[in-house]
Design a protein around this motif. Sequence first.
Motif, PDB file in Angstrom:
ATOM      1  N   LEU A   1       0.818  -1.208   0.000  1.00  0.00           N
ATOM      2  CA  LEU A   1       0.000   0.000   0.000  1.00  0.00           C
ATOM      3  C   LEU A   1       0.856   1.264   0.000  1.00  0.00           C
ATOM      4  O   LEU A   1       0.555   2.230  -0.707  1.00  0.00           O
ATOM      5  N   ALA A   2       1.920   1.259   0.784  1.00  0.00           N
ATOM      6  CA  ALA A   2       2.809   2.426   0.834  1.00  0.00           C
ATOM      7  C   ALA A   2       3.460   2.643  -0.531  1.00  0.00           C
ATOM      8  O   ALA A   2       3.578   3.786  -0.986  1.00  0.00           O
TER       9      ALA A   2
ATOM     10  N   LEU B   1       7.716  -6.416   2.289  1.00  0.00           N
ATOM     11  CA  LEU B   1       7.684  -6.934   3.658  1.00  0.00           C
ATOM     12  C   LEU B   1       8.589  -6.114   4.574  1.00  0.00           C
ATOM     13  O   LEU B   1       8.177  -5.703   5.660  1.00  0.00           O
ATOM     14  N   VAL B   2       9.801  -5.825   4.118  1.00  0.00           N
ATOM     15  CA  VAL B   2      10.745  -5.053   4.928  1.00  0.00           C
ATOM     16  C   VAL B   2      10.216  -3.641   5.159  1.00  0.00           C
ATOM     17  O   VAL B   2      10.234  -3.140   6.289  1.00  0.00           O
TER      18      VAL B   2
ATOM     19  N   LEU C   1       9.227  -2.228   8.888  1.00  0.00           N
ATOM     20  CA  LEU C   1       9.840  -0.991   9.390  1.00  0.00           C
ATOM     21  C   LEU C   1       8.777   0.089   9.580  1.00  0.00           C
ATOM     22  O   LEU C   1       8.821   0.848  10.547  1.00  0.00           O
ATOM     23  N   GLY C   2       7.826   0.150   8.661  1.00  0.00           N
ATOM     24  CA  GLY C   2       6.723   1.097   8.782  1.00  0.00           C
ATOM     25  C   GLY C   2       5.878   0.833  10.002  1.00  0.00           C
ATOM     26  O   GLY C   2       5.397   1.757  10.652  1.00  0.00           O
ATOM     27  N   ALA C   3       5.692  -0.434  10.347  1.00  0.00           N
ATOM     28  CA  ALA C   3       4.925  -0.778  11.536  1.00  0.00           C
ATOM     29  C   ALA C   3       5.621  -0.268  12.792  1.00  0.00           C
ATOM     30  O   ALA C   3       4.970   0.259  13.706  1.00  0.00           O
TER      31      ALA C   3
ATOM     32  N   LEU D   1       0.908   3.944   7.279  1.00  0.00           N
ATOM     33  CA  LEU D   1       1.318   5.337   7.522  1.00  0.00           C
ATOM     34  C   LEU D   1       2.809   5.420   7.851  1.00  0.00           C
ATOM     35  O   LEU D   1       3.516   6.295   7.352  1.00  0.00           O
ATOM     36  N   GLY D   2       3.281   4.511   8.673  1.00  0.00           N
ATOM     37  CA  GLY D   2       4.706   4.480   8.991  1.00  0.00           C
ATOM     38  C   GLY D   2       5.552   4.182   7.771  1.00  0.00           C
ATOM     39  O   GLY D   2       6.620   4.778   7.564  1.00  0.00           O
ATOM     40  N   ALA D   3       5.094   3.263   6.914  1.00  0.00           N
ATOM     41  CA  ALA D   3       5.838   2.918   5.703  1.00  0.00           C
ATOM     42  C   ALA D   3       5.856   4.085   4.708  1.00  0.00           C
ATOM     43  O   ALA D   3       6.869   4.326   4.055  1.00  0.00           O
TER      44      ALA D   3
END
Length: 79
Positions: free
Chosen positions: A16-17, A32-33, A37-39, A64-66
């Motif tokens: 999604l990001a 996945l990475v 990291l976004g999580a 959002l983090g990603a």
Amino acid sequence: MNVIGFLIVGVIAGWLAGVLVKGGGFGLFGDLVVGILGAFIGGFLFGGGLLGGGLVGSILVATLGAVILLVVVRVLKKA
């Protein structure tokens, strides 16, 4: 959330990001990475959950983090 659920959320969030930031994706492992990291970034910034947590909240926070991660990486690459 179990390990499989965490990995699924990471892949969905990374994909999604990539779509939102117009990155074209990074393949399954790259998404996945970025999602994992976004999580971590999203959990730190938003206190762990939105919308009461659950699967949708986890995906939203990780995405959002990603997105933040991808924007920062692109800005640093241009500098």
